[in-house]
Design an enzyme around this catalytic site. Structure first.
Site, PDB file in Angstrom:
ATOM      1  N   HIS A 179      12.867 -42.191  58.238  1.00 55.54           N
ATOM      2  CA  HIS A 179      13.383 -43.040  57.155  1.00 55.54           C
ATOM      3  C   HIS A 179      14.516 -43.940  57.667  1.00 55.54           C
ATOM      4  O   HIS A 179      15.338 -44.422  56.887  1.00 55.54           O
ATOM      5  CB  HIS A 179      13.884 -42.200  55.964  1.00 55.54           C
ATOM      6  CG  HIS A 179      12.935 -41.132  55.550  1.00 55.54           C
ATOM      7  ND1 HIS A 179      11.884 -41.368  54.694  1.00 55.54           N
ATOM      8  CD2 HIS A 179      12.863 -39.823  55.896  1.00 55.54           C
ATOM      9  CE1 HIS A 179      11.197 -40.240  54.521  1.00 55.54           C
ATOM     10  NE2 HIS A 179      11.767 -39.299  55.249  1.00 55.54           N
ATOM     11  N   SER A 309      23.743 -67.097  72.026  1.00 59.46           N
ATOM     12  CA  SER A 309      23.939 -67.894  70.820  1.00 59.46           C
ATOM     13  C   SER A 309      24.693 -69.159  71.189  1.00 59.46           C
ATOM     14  O   SER A 309      25.616 -69.128  72.003  1.00 59.46           O
ATOM     15  CB  SER A 309      24.735 -67.104  69.778  1.00 59.46           C
ATOM     16  OG  SER A 309      25.181 -67.948  68.733  1.00 59.46           O
ATOM     17  N   SER A 354     -17.887 -72.839  62.683  1.00 60.97           N
ATOM     18  CA  SER A 354     -17.669 -73.548  63.948  1.00 60.97           C
ATOM     19  C   SER A 354     -16.222 -73.973  64.167  1.00 60.97           C
ATOM     20  O   SER A 354     -15.583 -73.567  65.145  1.00 60.97           O
ATOM     21  CB  SER A 354     -18.579 -74.774  64.024  1.00 60.97           C
ATOM     22  OG  SER A 354     -18.341 -75.488  65.214  1.00 60.97           O
TER      23      SER A 354
END
Length: 508
Positions: A179, A309, A354
């Protein structure tokens, strides 16, 4: 601020001027990021137009050779020689085919005419007795077979990486999660072995569809072989021999026993189910790695000059795992598309299969290839921080030894229910201190101050050794990933590739 018409026109002039100077169409037309950024050169080339249409030419040659071998005298040696000399489609051939297709609105016939121009002795017998699906379907089966042959060794390499990693860290205790909440301990290696087991299932699934793949062969317009029966003067045996020869020339064990105008699109669905399973596994693995990176326990490789970053210079974002996760999401969507194509094939065939298959089949393999390249790179260089892992274990370990405390108390004659209630109360008090006051877990200290627990006070410090609570994790890893384990047996036939392969280099 909105641009007026003059400004827009001026910008377009500047763009056109730049185009004339650079002369590169690559930056002026849409390019798929799969071939431009993520997948390997060999997979990209396999699904290229030159590869596909050169495969068509090989199939036309094989058909003509087989028909001649079975007695069709109108096919000359000169025709076969010219066909063999022009199997690779050139840029000039593509231009001829482009002009022909614009006129005829039929890509197969456009390439029939283009092939006939460079092999004039064969122009009258190319595609003899065949329908378009003879080249389109058979070529797709060849390409998918060859694509799986590219994927399987790469998947084996990732398995080898994870197996080695699991063995290296088979005894390192770490928090398990159920969990996404801390549960009893496992080891770092045990978790990697769980990842490896899922990849074993993917390897087996892809191997199975690869090994059971068959050829469409020469089946005629609705799968009755009527045209070939006529060519061979109603000799059914020669129709069978024709497909036997074609299978031998293309390396397939046999043809599907029943075809319509196409081979059944169920085949595409079976393949996509196997390939997309790899996407689900890869997403699971990289999802785990992303969580572990957030907890600073395990990281993917991070290069010395890599930027995490553009704004937050300290960041070490798991961008490779995120890329895999993202590509895996797209790969997992493919079976739905193939299932819809199969279910919409009315009667003996409709052409709405196709256009979508021109997209779905290459993309499925390009995605899988890109995922495996990145997954190889990540699993080859996983970084483990044992002290950080242990620190997180120690935060939770007092809670995890409570079951052992209860059992030891019962062994001294204490009521199991009484012990459970006492430990429950103290556990919740310690948990409240951690969550409400931001303090450390002092459950052990609370137990040492509570007279009820006096019978096991002497055992407490010894019980805080995390290695006591990983069960058979190390043994499980050794059994699964060791020299005589499941992984080693599965990888035996891929060892030459694994030994030769280095760490996968990413283009970006």
């Amino acid at each position: 601020m909105a641009m007026n018409a003059d400004t827009t026109l001026d910008m377009q002039r500047q763009i056109n001027d730049m185009k004339s100077k650079t002369g590169s169409p690559v930056f002026d037309t849409y390019q798929t990021s799969l071939t431009g950024r993520y997948c390997s050169k060999e997979m990209s080339q396999l699904f290229s137009q030159r590869s596909r249409h050169s495969t068509w030419r090989k199939l036309w040659l094989y058909l003509a050779e087989a028909e001649k071998e079975l007695g069709i005298e109108t096919i000359s040696d000169a025709a076969l020689t010219e066909m063999r000399e022009h199997l690779v489609v050139t840029d000039e051939d593509f231009e001829i085919a482009r002009v022909e297709e614009k006129k005829r609105r039929h890509d197969v016939m456009a390439h029939v005419h283009a092939f006939g121009q460079v092999a004039p002795s064969a122009a009258g017998i190319i595609h003899y007795g065949a329908t378009s699906c003879y080249v389109t379907d058979n070529a797709e089966l060849i390409l998918m077979r060859d694509a799986m042959d590219l994927l399987l060794p790469k998947l084996a390499k990732v398995l080898s990486n994870l197996s080695a990693f699991a063995l290296q860290w088979k005894s390192e205790p770490t928090l398990a999660y159920t969990h996404l909440q801390p549960a009893q301990l496992i080891t770092v290696g045990k978790r990697a072995a769980q990842w490896a087991q899922d990849l074993i299932f993917d390897l087996e699934s892809i191997e199975h569809v690869r090994e059971t793949l068959q050829f469409r062969g020469a089946q005629g317009t609705t799968g009755t072989q009527a045209s070939f029966l006529e060519i061979f003067g109603n000799d059914s045996q020669k129709c069978d021999q024709l497909n036997e020869l074609l299978c031998k020339k293309t390396g397939f064990p046999s043809c599907y026993p029943v075809s319509t105008q196409t081979y059944t699109r169920k085949v595409d669905l079976l393949i996509s189910n196997a390939i997309s399973g790899l996407g689900a596994t890869a997403q699971k693995i990289t999802g785990d790695i992303r969580h572990l990176a957030a907890w600073k326990e395990i990281e993917e490789p991070f290069e010395a000059s890599q930027i995490g970053s553009s704004a937050m210079a300290y960041k070490r974002n798991p961008m490779r795992s995120e890329r895999i996760y993202s590509l895996s999401r797209e790969l997992q969507s493919k079976p739905g598309s193939f299932a819809a194509t199969l279910s919409d094939q009315w009667m003996e065939r409709t052409l709405d299969d196709s256009a979508i298959r021109r997209i779905d089949i290459p993309e499925m393999f390009l995605l899988a290839d890109a995922i495996l390249l990145s997954l190889d790179n990540v699993t080859s260089g996983l970084v483990v921080y044992p002290k950080r892992i242990d620190a997180r274990v120690q935060e939770e370990l007092p809670f995890m030894i409570t079951e052992s405390i209860i059992m030891r108390l019962v062994a001294t004659g204490v009521s199991r229910q009484d012990a459970h209630e006492q430990i429950r109360v103290l556990s919740h008090e310690a948990g409240a201190q951690v969550k409400n006051e931001g303090k450390g877990n002092d459950l052990v200290d609370r137990i040492k101050r509570n007279e009820f627990f006096r019978p096991i006070w002497a055992d407490l410090d010894h019980m805080l050794d995390s290695r006591l609570y990983t069960g058979r994790s190390s043994e499980i890893v050794e059994t699964f990933c060791g020299e005589r384990g499941v992984v080693a047996a599965k990888l035996a036939k891929y060892q030459d590739y694994i030994r030769a392969a280095g760490v996968a280099e990413l283009s970006v």
